[in-house]
Design a protein around this motif. Sequence first.
Motif, PDB file in Angstrom:
ATOM      1  N   ALA A 183      -0.933   9.512   6.408  1.00 59.04           N
ATOM      2  CA  ALA A 183       0.420   8.887   5.916  1.00 59.04           C
ATOM      3  C   ALA A 183      -0.133   7.546   5.127  1.00 59.04           C
ATOM      4  N   SER A 184       0.730   7.326   4.103  1.00 55.19           N
ATOM      5  CA  SER A 184       0.487   6.031   3.305  1.00 55.19           C
ATOM      6  C   SER A 184       1.955   5.463   3.477  1.00 55.19           C
ATOM      7  N   GLY A 185       1.816   4.243   2.784  1.00 51.74           N
ATOM      8  CA  GLY A 185       2.905   3.188   2.713  1.00 51.74           C
ATOM      9  C   GLY A 185       3.070   3.009   1.049  1.00 51.74           C
ATOM     10  N   PRO A 186       4.091   1.954   0.839  1.00 49.77           N
ATOM     11  CA  PRO A 186       4.297   1.672  -0.410  1.00 49.77           C
ATOM     12  C   PRO A 186       3.153   1.443  -1.384  1.00 49.77           C
ATOM     13  N   ALA A 187       1.930   0.956  -0.866  1.00 50.35           N
ATOM     14  CA  ALA A 187       0.869   0.731  -1.444  1.00 50.35           C
ATOM     15  C   ALA A 187      -0.031   1.977  -2.142  1.00 50.35           C
ATOM     16  N   GLY A 188       0.405   3.025  -1.564  1.00 49.17           N
ATOM     17  CA  GLY A 188      -0.140   4.526  -1.959  1.00 49.17           C
ATOM     18  C   GLY A 188      -1.339   4.803  -1.178  1.00 49.17           C
TER      19      GLY A 188
ATOM     20  N   HIS B 249     -16.943 -11.000   9.648  1.00 53.61           N
ATOM     21  CA  HIS B 249     -16.328 -10.369  10.730  1.00 53.61           C
ATOM     22  C   HIS B 249     -15.440  -9.133  10.123  1.00 53.61           C
ATOM     23  N   GLY B 250     -15.177  -8.137  10.804  1.00 55.39           N
ATOM     24  CA  GLY B 250     -14.129  -7.030  10.497  1.00 55.39           C
ATOM     25  C   GLY B 250     -13.550  -6.416  11.639  1.00 55.39           C
ATOM     26  N   VAL B 251     -12.390  -5.498  11.284  1.00 52.80           N
ATOM     27  CA  VAL B 251     -11.943  -4.871  12.274  1.00 52.80           C
ATOM     28  C   VAL B 251     -11.576  -3.551  11.783  1.00 52.80           C
ATOM     29  N   PRO B 252     -11.722  -2.501  12.316  1.00 47.23           N
ATOM     30  CA  PRO B 252     -11.446  -0.953  11.958  1.00 47.23           C
ATOM     31  C   PRO B 252     -10.008  -0.869  12.063  1.00 47.23           C
ATOM     32  N   THR B 253      -9.409  -0.294  10.975  1.00 46.77           N
ATOM     33  CA  THR B 253      -8.125   0.128  10.925  1.00 46.77           C
ATOM     34  C   THR B 253      -7.732   1.545  11.744  1.00 46.77           C
ATOM     35  N   GLY B 254      -8.675   2.168  11.990  1.00 50.16           N
ATOM     36  CA  GLY B 254      -8.326   3.526  12.694  1.00 50.16           C
ATOM     37  C   GLY B 254      -8.128   4.658  11.620  1.00 50.16           C
ATOM     38  N   ARG B 255      -8.284   4.239  10.363  1.00 46.18           N
ATOM     39  CA  ARG B 255      -7.905   5.448   9.422  1.00 46.18           C
ATOM     40  C   ARG B 255      -9.248   5.684   8.303  1.00 46.18           C
ATOM     41  N   TYR B 256      -9.277   6.559   7.653  1.00 39.46           N
ATOM     42  CA  TYR B 256     -10.405   7.180   7.061  1.00 39.46           C
ATOM     43  C   TYR B 256     -10.106   7.152   5.609  1.00 39.46           C
TER      44      TYR B 256
ATOM     45  N   ILE C 292     -23.560   6.101  -3.972  1.00 35.00           N
ATOM     46  CA  ILE C 292     -22.545   6.407  -3.165  1.00 35.00           C
ATOM     47  C   ILE C 292     -22.455   7.249  -2.115  1.00 35.00           C
ATOM     48  N   TYR C 293     -23.455   8.304  -2.062  1.00 34.01           N
ATOM     49  CA  TYR C 293     -23.762   9.127  -1.014  1.00 34.01           C
ATOM     50  C   TYR C 293     -24.154   8.441   0.339  1.00 34.01           C
ATOM     51  N   GLY C 294     -24.768   7.070   0.202  1.00 34.09           N
ATOM     52  CA  GLY C 294     -24.960   6.212   1.233  1.00 34.09           C
ATOM     53  C   GLY C 294     -23.767   5.376   1.893  1.00 34.09           C
ATOM     54  N   ALA C 295     -22.448   5.637   1.342  1.00 37.21           N
ATOM     55  CA  ALA C 295     -21.417   4.670   1.668  1.00 37.21           C
ATOM     56  C   ALA C 295     -20.975   5.582   3.248  1.00 37.21           C
ATOM     57  N   THR C 296     -21.092   4.546   4.142  1.00 34.05           N
ATOM     58  CA  THR C 296     -20.596   4.788   5.589  1.00 34.05           C
ATOM     59  C   THR C 296     -19.378   4.155   6.128  1.00 34.05           C
ATOM     60  N   SER C 297     -18.613   3.446   4.963  1.00 31.80           N
ATOM     61  CA  SER C 297     -17.349   2.723   5.221  1.00 31.80           C
ATOM     62  C   SER C 297     -16.853   2.204   3.986  1.00 31.80           C
ATOM     63  N   VAL C 298     -15.531   2.113   3.878  1.00 30.51           N
ATOM     64  CA  VAL C 298     -14.830   1.418   3.005  1.00 30.51           C
ATOM     65  C   VAL C 298     -14.123   0.068   3.587  1.00 30.51           C
ATOM     66  N   GLN C 299     -14.439  -0.935   2.908  1.00 33.22           N
ATOM     67  CA  GLN C 299     -13.962  -2.146   3.545  1.00 33.22           C
ATOM     68  C   GLN C 299     -13.056  -2.876   2.386  1.00 33.22           C
ATOM     69  N   LEU C 300     -12.022  -3.401   2.931  1.00 36.96           N
ATOM     70  CA  LEU C 300     -10.752  -3.870   2.222  1.00 36.96           C
ATOM     71  C   LEU C 300     -10.787  -5.604   2.515  1.00 36.96           C
ATOM     72  N   ALA C 301     -10.211  -6.280   1.564  1.00 36.78           N
ATOM     73  CA  ALA C 301      -9.769  -7.672   1.672  1.00 36.78           C
ATOM     74  C   ALA C 301      -8.762  -7.672   2.566  1.00 36.78           C
ATOM     75  N   PRO C 302      -8.602  -8.986   3.403  1.00 33.97           N
ATOM     76  CA  PRO C 302      -7.542  -8.781   4.483  1.00 33.97           C
ATOM     77  C   PRO C 302      -6.177  -8.924   3.721  1.00 33.97           C
ATOM     78  N   GLU C 303      -6.202  -9.391   2.421  1.00 30.00           N
ATOM     79  CA  GLU C 303      -4.665  -9.339   1.591  1.00 30.00           C
ATOM     80  C   GLU C 303      -4.763  -8.153   0.614  1.00 30.00           C
ATOM     81  N   HIS C 304      -5.443  -7.161   0.948  1.00 28.57           N
ATOM     82  CA  HIS C 304      -5.127  -5.870   0.241  1.00 28.57           C
ATOM     83  C   HIS C 304      -3.927  -5.038   0.432  1.00 28.57           C
ATOM     84  N   PRO C 305      -3.274  -4.836  -0.621  1.00 28.21           N
ATOM     85  CA  PRO C 305      -1.940  -3.983  -0.212  1.00 28.21           C
ATOM     86  C   PRO C 305      -1.847  -2.836   0.530  1.00 28.21           C
ATOM     87  N   ILE C 306      -2.887  -2.129   0.713  1.00 30.94           N
ATOM     88  CA  ILE C 306      -3.073  -1.066   1.906  1.00 30.94           C
ATOM     89  C   ILE C 306      -3.111  -1.683   3.095  1.00 30.94           C
ATOM     90  N   VAL C 307      -3.887  -2.747   3.480  1.00 34.62           N
ATOM     91  CA  VAL C 307      -3.747  -3.390   4.604  1.00 34.62           C
ATOM     92  C   VAL C 307      -2.493  -3.851   5.090  1.00 34.62           C
TER      93      VAL C 307
END
Length: 866
Positions: free
Chosen positions: A261-266, A330-337, A279-294
Amino acid sequence: MQQEGKSETTVTERHNPERNDERYDPQRVESKWFERWKQDATLYAAEPDSKKKKYYVLEMLPYPSGALHMGHVRNYSIGDALARYMWMNGYNVLHPMGWDSFGLPAENAAIQNNTPPRQWTLGNIANMKAQMNRLGFAYDWSREVTTCLPDYYRWNQWFFLKLFERGLAYRKKSKVNWCPKCCTVLANEQVLSNGCCWRHEDTLVEQRELEQWFVRTTKYAEELLHGLDRLDGWPEKVRTMQRNWIGRSEGTLVDFKLDGASGPAGTSISVFTTRVDTIYGATSVQLAPEHPIVKDLAATNADLRAKVDQLIAEQRKAKEAGDIGEIEKHGVPTGRYAINPFNGEKIPVWVANYILMDYGTGAIMSVPAHDERDYEFAKKYKLEVRLVVVPVSNDPEETVAEPPLPFIAHEGVLINSGHYNGLTCDEAIKKMSAHAEKEGFGKATVTYRLKDWGISRQRYWGTPIPMLYCEKDGIVAVPEKDLPVILPENVDITLTGGSPLGRVPEFVNATCPKCGGPARRETDTMDTFVDSSWYFYRYTDAHNDRAPFDGKIAQYWFPIDQYIGGVEHAILHLIYSRFWTKFMRDLGMITNDEPVDRLFTQGMVIKDGAKMSKSLGNVVSPDEMVARYGADAARLYSLFAAPPDRDLDWQDSGIEGIQRFLGRVYRFVVRNTPVLAVSRSASSGTAHAETLRATSLQPGARVIQRKLHQTIKRVSDDFRGRWHFNTCISAIMELVNVLYGAEEAIARNEIPAPFLAEVERNLVLLLAPFAPYLAHELWEMLGEKGNLLKAPWPKYDAALAKEEELEIPVQVNGKLRSRVVVPADATEETVLERALADEKVRAAIAGKQIVKKIYVPGKLVNIVVK
């Protein structure tokens, strides 16, 4: 009858009895010339329609804060010395001054002192202008520009309309930088590296979402970048700062899709990467704390929200410390993929404190095996590390061993990357970018760190933005014929409730020029960097009421030959002014691509270990220095105490020494001005030179002549090259010392009067750019009738400057043993012969075998023995 070239002048005749006061009184002399110069309004005016070669020298215009301090004096003394030197070299010089007079301090003063900003500003201008005049700065005040007056900001508004017509000015809702103390928006360039406001260095900038006006500076990003390569006359430090700020990166934009599911940020997470081959070696996506999806993900997850807030706090603390790159990750997992569009793999979405929202897209694909930061993060949080690039092997049969991780080299071949295996990194980047574009989830692209310029300010004291809002017609531009939109006076200024203009009904309420119905006027004002982006063009045609300036007049003067100011303006003012020039060129107003040919960034003036500033209470007032020591001493000390590009540590004892030096110059001329030379003062400089050549000089006079021409060369070379005014002032001091050393010879009539007159005349010419008050007094004392400001600069004669004898250090095995004096044109054989005959050298080499004799012509002898 006295023969030409012979001097029979007696000692008594050489002393002018009317000048029996040998004590130099700077107040008397400077007051006299101050009043005299004040009577001639055209004294420093540039010549219209001149056939002379032009020279446009300019110091960055000041904000009228109330009073100059010695930091200002240093800046202006550099430009003033150069302007005077160029006048004396026959150039048509433009040297104007004006006032960057809109801005926040005037509003703060209005609140603190209950003084209207206009009144406060114009009062400060009058005071600072009086200070500049007393300091003797040679400004063409007929071209004075004051940016807070309607005759100037009218053209700010005109430019805005032109930007709007061409789609380069637009309005959008966006997150903006907000200073709680300024109560207004800041451009990205106005936020310091520590995250604080450029005006309030202890106040962290916040993020707010507002409707704002932007100028599309990014349209010129590529040209702004490549233009730096042609700015050879700019300091490399400034060019590097601009390159880094523009921040061009070639790479690929890839969209990862948020699973679930998604919110207003899409659901789309756009990532920019310069290494799509990994890119085949990407094992996570990391977002800035102020990213709209966050924001969306945290909206329904209080625990995640609390952890994200902590990451934001850590970012701010790191910015405050001055280096976000050194933050402990430091980082925190969102529980999403998120789904990797190249292989369909679901990889976890994290929020990380080292990802910045204002850099790139605010999201990265984390490839730990091939990026140092990602590797550090993955090891800390036990994320998968997957190798997808290995070194290239020269032997096709060789089994390539896994490299140490992270392997960040670009020269490699792909593994674990599906049908891209075996491709080189460069081949893979091209094919993967093309595939992403074909499939619609990405494309090859160029990104810039440079963002569009947010120019809206929720303040009163600035240029009103000439736009209207009509319910029927939407956003409507004010017609050109209605410009300027006048800034109203007697406005109640507070730090709350948005722009003070919004509370002035007679300003806000307007008529729509399209439908004739009611409209609301824009109440934001322009960023004051708009004012300073083009002011130097207005100087060329300051009273034009039909256009910002006449392009033909500007074409004669531009580009600026020499621009002088602080390195703190490397990004803000200097990028904006370069953009503005390119925009005006595209309007057809000018033909030059860049505003400034040569840029000089002077060092700061330091007192008590800190930059001189009002806020620190360590300001030295030029008024006090002028009253105690004179304007010439204040100017000369600011140039002498350190090279202009270095910081100057202010010492009161230093300016006292300069005052004593000026007194020595004055006393020498008073005591030794020959009456005979005065009577011949009308003769030309060429005639003077011929007299010197025709006179058979005794050794004492020859020493003076040689030192004079060496000094002319040194001072001239410094003006033309490195600008080490401290060394050329030192050279003038050395010349004065030589003259004092010759006073007994002068008293014995061993120094011909015409020769001494010429030496004194040249001394005054050399001093004129640095100490104009004293130089003019001495010029008149010598009987000169012409205008010293445009008197020809003295000519250097290599033959007269040449040393007749040289003192050569002599080393034995690299250790100094003696010095020998030889004729200046001595052969190597003669020099070595003298060296080996020297008693000290003979003692040092006694009983030893000479292995080698080294002679550096005119510099050094080294005898190698064993």
